[in-house]
Design an enzyme around this catalytic site. Structure first.
Site, PDB file in Angstrom:
ATOM      1  N   GLU A  42      22.504 -75.463  84.682  1.00  0.00           N
ATOM      2  CA  GLU A  42      21.621 -75.002  83.478  1.00  0.00           C
ATOM      3  C   GLU A  42      22.134 -75.883  82.205  1.00  0.00           C
ATOM      4  O   GLU A  42      23.582 -75.774  82.150  1.00  0.00           O
ATOM      5  CB  GLU A  42      21.726 -73.516  83.693  1.00  0.00           C
ATOM      6  CG  GLU A  42      20.928 -72.833  84.560  1.00  0.00           C
ATOM      7  CD  GLU A  42      20.940 -71.353  84.819  1.00  0.00           C
ATOM      8  OE1 GLU A  42      20.162 -70.999  85.293  1.00  0.00           O
ATOM      9  OE2 GLU A  42      22.139 -70.883  84.403  1.00  0.00           O
ATOM     10  N   CYS A  70      24.214 -76.629  74.899  1.00  0.00           N
ATOM     11  CA  CYS A  70      25.323 -76.202  75.786  1.00  0.00           C
ATOM     12  C   CYS A  70      25.191 -76.775  77.040  1.00  0.00           C
ATOM     13  O   CYS A  70      24.314 -76.566  77.800  1.00  0.00           O
ATOM     14  CB  CYS A  70      25.146 -74.664  75.640  1.00  0.00           C
ATOM     15  SG  CYS A  70      26.572 -73.849  76.810  1.00  0.00           S
ATOM     16  N   CYS A  80      31.991 -72.753  89.507  1.00  0.00           N
ATOM     17  CA  CYS A  80      33.345 -72.790  88.828  1.00  0.00           C
ATOM     18  C   CYS A  80      34.321 -72.137  89.786  1.00  0.00           C
ATOM     19  O   CYS A  80      33.970 -71.155  90.410  1.00  0.00           O
ATOM     20  CB  CYS A  80      33.398 -72.209  87.487  1.00  0.00           C
ATOM     21  SG  CYS A  80      35.044 -72.355  86.735  1.00  0.00           S
ATOM     22  N   CYS A 135      37.269 -66.196  86.823  1.00  0.00           N
ATOM     23  CA  CYS A 135      37.160 -65.220  85.772  1.00  0.00           C
ATOM     24  C   CYS A 135      36.003 -64.261  86.283  1.00  0.00           C
ATOM     25  O   CYS A 135      35.170 -64.293  86.523  1.00  0.00           O
ATOM     26  CB  CYS A 135      36.945 -65.938  84.528  1.00  0.00           C
ATOM     27  SG  CYS A 135      37.812 -67.251  83.839  1.00  0.00           S
ATOM     28  N   GLY A 190      31.019 -74.178  84.584  1.00  0.00           N
ATOM     29  CA  GLY A 190      31.940 -74.941  84.988  1.00  0.00           C
ATOM     30  C   GLY A 190      33.244 -74.958  83.977  1.00  0.00           C
ATOM     31  O   GLY A 190      33.152 -74.893  83.052  1.00  0.00           O
ATOM     32  N   GLU A 191      34.382 -75.558  84.458  1.00  0.00           N
ATOM     33  CA  GLU A 191      35.559 -75.800  83.773  1.00  0.00           C
ATOM     34  C   GLU A 191      35.460 -77.310  83.445  1.00  0.00           C
ATOM     35  O   GLU A 191      36.079 -78.040  84.282  1.00  0.00           O
ATOM     36  CB  GLU A 191      36.741 -75.267  84.491  1.00  0.00           C
ATOM     37  CG  GLU A 191      38.158 -75.534  83.793  1.00  0.00           C
ATOM     38  CD  GLU A 191      38.264 -75.415  82.399  1.00  0.00           C
ATOM     39  OE1 GLU A 191      37.748 -74.206  81.865  1.00  0.00           O
ATOM     40  OE2 GLU A 191      38.723 -76.375  81.678  1.00  0.00           O
ATOM     41  N   SER A 225      35.193 -76.414  75.796  1.00  0.00           N
ATOM     42  CA  SER A 225      35.689 -75.286  75.928  1.00  0.00           C
ATOM     43  C   SER A 225      36.341 -75.155  77.196  1.00  0.00           C
ATOM     44  O   SER A 225      35.825 -75.559  78.364  1.00  0.00           O
ATOM     45  CB  SER A 225      34.757 -74.132  75.986  1.00  0.00           C
ATOM     46  OG  SER A 225      35.003 -72.782  76.009  1.00  0.00           O
ATOM     47  N   SER A 265      39.445 -70.325  75.742  1.00  0.00           N
ATOM     48  CA  SER A 265      39.184 -68.985  76.312  1.00  0.00           C
ATOM     49  C   SER A 265      40.326 -68.055  76.487  1.00  0.00           C
ATOM     50  O   SER A 265      40.719 -68.111  77.459  1.00  0.00           O
ATOM     51  CB  SER A 265      38.152 -69.054  77.567  1.00  0.00           C
ATOM     52  OG  SER A 265      36.944 -69.885  77.211  1.00  0.00           O
ATOM     53  N   HIS A 279      40.621 -64.422  75.928  1.00  0.00           N
ATOM     54  CA  HIS A 279      40.355 -62.966  76.424  1.00  0.00           C
ATOM     55  C   HIS A 279      41.098 -61.828  76.390  1.00  0.00           C
ATOM     56  O   HIS A 279      41.025 -60.742  76.710  1.00  0.00           O
ATOM     57  CB  HIS A 279      39.387 -63.000  77.698  1.00  0.00           C
ATOM     58  CG  HIS A 279      38.458 -64.151  77.773  1.00  0.00           C
ATOM     59  ND1 HIS A 279      37.440 -64.004  76.736  1.00  0.00           N
ATOM     60  CD2 HIS A 279      38.368 -65.454  78.530  1.00  0.00           C
ATOM     61  CE1 HIS A 279      36.784 -65.151  77.115  1.00  0.00           C
ATOM     62  NE2 HIS A 279      37.173 -65.924  78.241  1.00  0.00           N
ATOM     63  N   ASN A 300      28.369 -60.392  77.816  1.00  0.00           N
ATOM     64  CA  ASN A 300      26.937 -60.324  78.508  1.00  0.00           C
ATOM     65  C   ASN A 300      27.025 -59.770  79.753  1.00  0.00           C
ATOM     66  O   ASN A 300      28.142 -60.139  80.426  1.00  0.00           O
ATOM     67  CB  ASN A 300      26.404 -61.540  78.373  1.00  0.00           C
ATOM     68  CG  ASN A 300      26.390 -62.088  76.948  1.00  0.00           C
ATOM     69  OD1 ASN A 300      25.727 -61.656  76.180  1.00  0.00           O
ATOM     70  ND2 ASN A 300      26.877 -63.480  76.735  1.00  0.00           N
ATOM     71  N   CYS A 346      26.211 -66.968  77.117  1.00  0.00           N
ATOM     72  CA  CYS A 346      27.626 -67.151  77.731  1.00  0.00           C
ATOM     73  C   CYS A 346      27.712 -66.668  78.909  1.00  0.00           C
ATOM     74  O   CYS A 346      27.619 -65.315  78.998  1.00  0.00           O
ATOM     75  CB  CYS A 346      28.689 -66.953  76.875  1.00  0.00           C
ATOM     76  SG  CYS A 346      28.717 -67.796  75.186  1.00  0.00           S
TER      77      CYS A 346
HETATM   78  N1  SAH Z   1      34.969 -72.876  81.348  1.00  0.00           N
HETATM   79  C1  SAH Z   1      35.006 -72.840  80.279  1.00  0.00           C
HETATM   80  C2  SAH Z   1      33.613 -73.386  79.455  1.00  0.00           C
HETATM   81  C3  SAH Z   1      32.465 -72.363  79.987  1.00  0.00           C
HETATM   82  S1  SAH Z   1      32.330 -70.853  79.913  1.00  0.00           S
HETATM   83  C4  SAH Z   1      35.736 -71.720  79.532  1.00  0.00           C
HETATM   84  O1  SAH Z   1      35.975 -70.801  80.470  1.00  0.00           O
HETATM   85  O2  SAH Z   1      36.254 -71.913  78.447  1.00  0.00           O
HETATM   86  C5  SAH Z   1      31.999 -70.595  78.226  1.00  0.00           C
HETATM   87  C6  SAH Z   1      32.425 -69.374  77.402  1.00  0.00           C
HETATM   88  O3  SAH Z   1      31.611 -68.113  78.102  1.00  0.00           O
HETATM   89  C7  SAH Z   1      33.873 -69.217  77.681  1.00  0.00           C
HETATM   90  O4  SAH Z   1      34.682 -68.699  76.398  1.00  0.00           O
HETATM   91  C8  SAH Z   1      33.856 -67.863  78.675  1.00  0.00           C
HETATM   92  O5  SAH Z   1      34.963 -67.179  78.687  1.00  0.00           O
HETATM   93  C9  SAH Z   1      32.449 -67.021  78.071  1.00  0.00           C
HETATM   94  N2  SAH Z   1      31.942 -66.259  79.228  1.00  0.00           N
HETATM   95  C10 SAH Z   1      32.319 -66.220  80.473  1.00  0.00           C
HETATM   96  N3  SAH Z   1      31.647 -65.062  80.832  1.00  0.00           N
HETATM   97  C11 SAH Z   1      30.917 -64.396  79.809  1.00  0.00           C
HETATM   98  C12 SAH Z   1      30.321 -63.327  79.758  1.00  0.00           C
HETATM   99  N4  SAH Z   1      29.893 -62.402  80.811  1.00  0.00           N
HETATM  100  N5  SAH Z   1      30.102 -62.627  78.527  1.00  0.00           N
HETATM  101  C13 SAH Z   1      30.421 -63.411  77.451  1.00  0.00           C
HETATM  102  N6  SAH Z   1      31.432 -64.593  77.318  1.00  0.00           N
HETATM  103  C14 SAH Z   1      31.277 -65.115  78.473  1.00  0.00           C
HETATM  104 FE1  SF4 Z   2      34.867 -70.821  84.865  1.00  0.00          FE
HETATM  105 FE2  SF4 Z   2      34.802 -70.624  82.305  1.00  0.00          FE
HETATM  106 FE3  SF4 Z   2      33.436 -68.824  83.867  1.00  0.00          FE
HETATM  107 FE4  SF4 Z   2      36.039 -68.905  83.725  1.00  0.00          FE
HETATM  108  S1  SF4 Z   2      34.853 -68.369  82.221  1.00  0.00           S
HETATM  109  S2  SF4 Z   2      34.736 -68.794  85.673  1.00  0.00           S
HETATM  110  S3  SF4 Z   2      36.574 -71.067  83.591  1.00  0.00           S
HETATM  111  S4  SF4 Z   2      32.800 -71.099  83.750  1.00  0.00           S
END
Ligand code: SAH
Ligand code: SF4
Length: 347
Positions: free
Chosen positions: A89, A102, A109, A113, A163-164, A195, A218, A220, A294, A337
């Protein structure tokens, strides 16, 4: 080769001259592919037979499977099949002053997480260089179709889709190379942000390979125990090591990193966590970006209330940390996100 955007100019020249066409044709195609973001149909200055052969043998490799819009058309989530196989996407977000895309670096991935929908699906595939770049070229074309309440011109690229990026470093870096090359796409590297979940070797490589590219990490959580429970790679690269890598990035690039923080109700939105985060953010000169969580199917916890977000912000601001709360654009279409999990396709 999966898409036309995987070819170098030399590769394309070899193809085209191999078909008995003059070499200048390759340059002509290249400029239109990258600078004009044209489809073969739109390359009307080429002989029709050549256009057909290109479409057959070096396809653009971007098929739109589904598309949803929200925010009065200013947010568009597109489900794309890249290179005939990888489904991902891409989200286009138009604001009054800018258009940001984006993009995804992987299908799924592997980082796991817990609160992320992409993480919940596991890793399917790495995307190729061309598949990553193709999303941005496609966005340049699509930006013109956004409502006139936006500049209708692509300005920024963020690797915050599926993805990462630093787990697919080779292809991500090569795509950045192409996108910032003046003879190709010509986007300023300062308009690109990577990111990452915090893969320390990758941060060091990014510093060397693309010092102008922005860095968002990221976090958290600001204690190792909590962070490891939310972000498994923290076991490999705990906070102290991560901070050191970010400090080295900052020293080398003279730029402010961003710290991303999804606000999870009563999990990481406590005063204690804010108090632990403040000195780290200060030392790094980082900008903290709070993202209201989210909802995702595999994680039963909800996002923080406004009041709790407010209190968290207050603690940071009292410590003179630069902090903003990100808007939750596209939530109604699962484009926000962490929700990019192929929901549109059922794939
Ligand atoms: N893998 C990379 C980039 C993609 S995720 C990373 O983790 O940074 C992009 C962003 O969305 C990251 O900051 C991630 O932590 C956040 N994210 C993932 N799941 C989410 C959710 N359910 N609600 C809000 N942000 C979220
Ligand atoms: Fe992968 Fe980023 Fe989602 Fe973590 S937050 S599972 S690194 S896409």
């Amino acid at each position: 080769m999966r898409t036309a955007y995987d070819l170098s100019l030399e590769d394309l020249t070899a193809r085209v001259t191999g078909w008995g066409e003059p070499a200048y044709r390759a340059k002509q195609v290249w400029r239109q592919l990258w600078q004009r973001a044209a489809t073969y149909d739109e390359m009307t200055d080429l002989p029709p037979a050549l256009r057909e052969r290109l479409a057959e043998e070096v396809p653009l490799g971007v098929e739109v499977l589904d598309e949803r819009t929200s925010d009065r058309g200013a947010t568009r989530k597109s489900l794309l099949r890249l290179g005939g196989e990888h489904v991902i996407e891409t989200v286009l977000m138009g604001y009054p002053d800018r258009v940001t895309v984006c993009i995804s670096s992987q299908s799924g991935c592997a980082m796991g997480c817990t609160f992320c929908a992409t993480g919940q699906m596991g890793l399917r595939n790495n995307l190729t260089t061309g598949e990553i770049a193709a999303q941005v070229v496609w966005a340049r074309r699509e930006a013109a179709r956004l409502p006139p309440t936006t500049p209708q011109r692509l300005g920024n690229v963020v690797f915050m889709g599926m993805g990462e990026p630093l787990a697919n470093e080779r292809h991500v870096f090569a795509a950045i190379e192409r996108l910032t090359d003046r003879a190709s796409f010509g986007l300023g590297a300062r308009h690109i942000t990577v990111s990452t979940v915090g893969l320390v070797p990758g941060i060091a490589h990014l510093t060397t390979a693309h010092p102008q590219v922005g860095l968002a990490v990221s976090f958290h959580a600001a204690s190792d125990e909590l962070r490891s429970s939310l972000v498994p790679p923290n076991d490999l690269y705990p906070l102290a090591v991560l901070e050191e890598a970010m400090a080295a990035w900052r020293a080398a690039t003279h730029r402010r990193p961003s710290i991303e923080w999804a606000m999870i109700d009563r999990v990481n939105d406590t005063e204690e966590q804010a108090t632990l985060l403040a000195p780290i953010a200060r030392r790094l000169g980082a900008h903290v970006n709070l993202i209201p969580l989210n909802p995702t199917p595999g994680y039963p916890v909800v996002g923080s209330s406004r009041g709790r977000i407010r209190r968290f912000v207050d603690v940071l601001e009292c410590a003179r940390v630069n902090v903003t709360v990100r808007d939750t654009r596209g939530r109604s279409i699962d484009a926000a996100c962490g929700q990019l999990a192929l929901s549109a396709s059922g794939a």
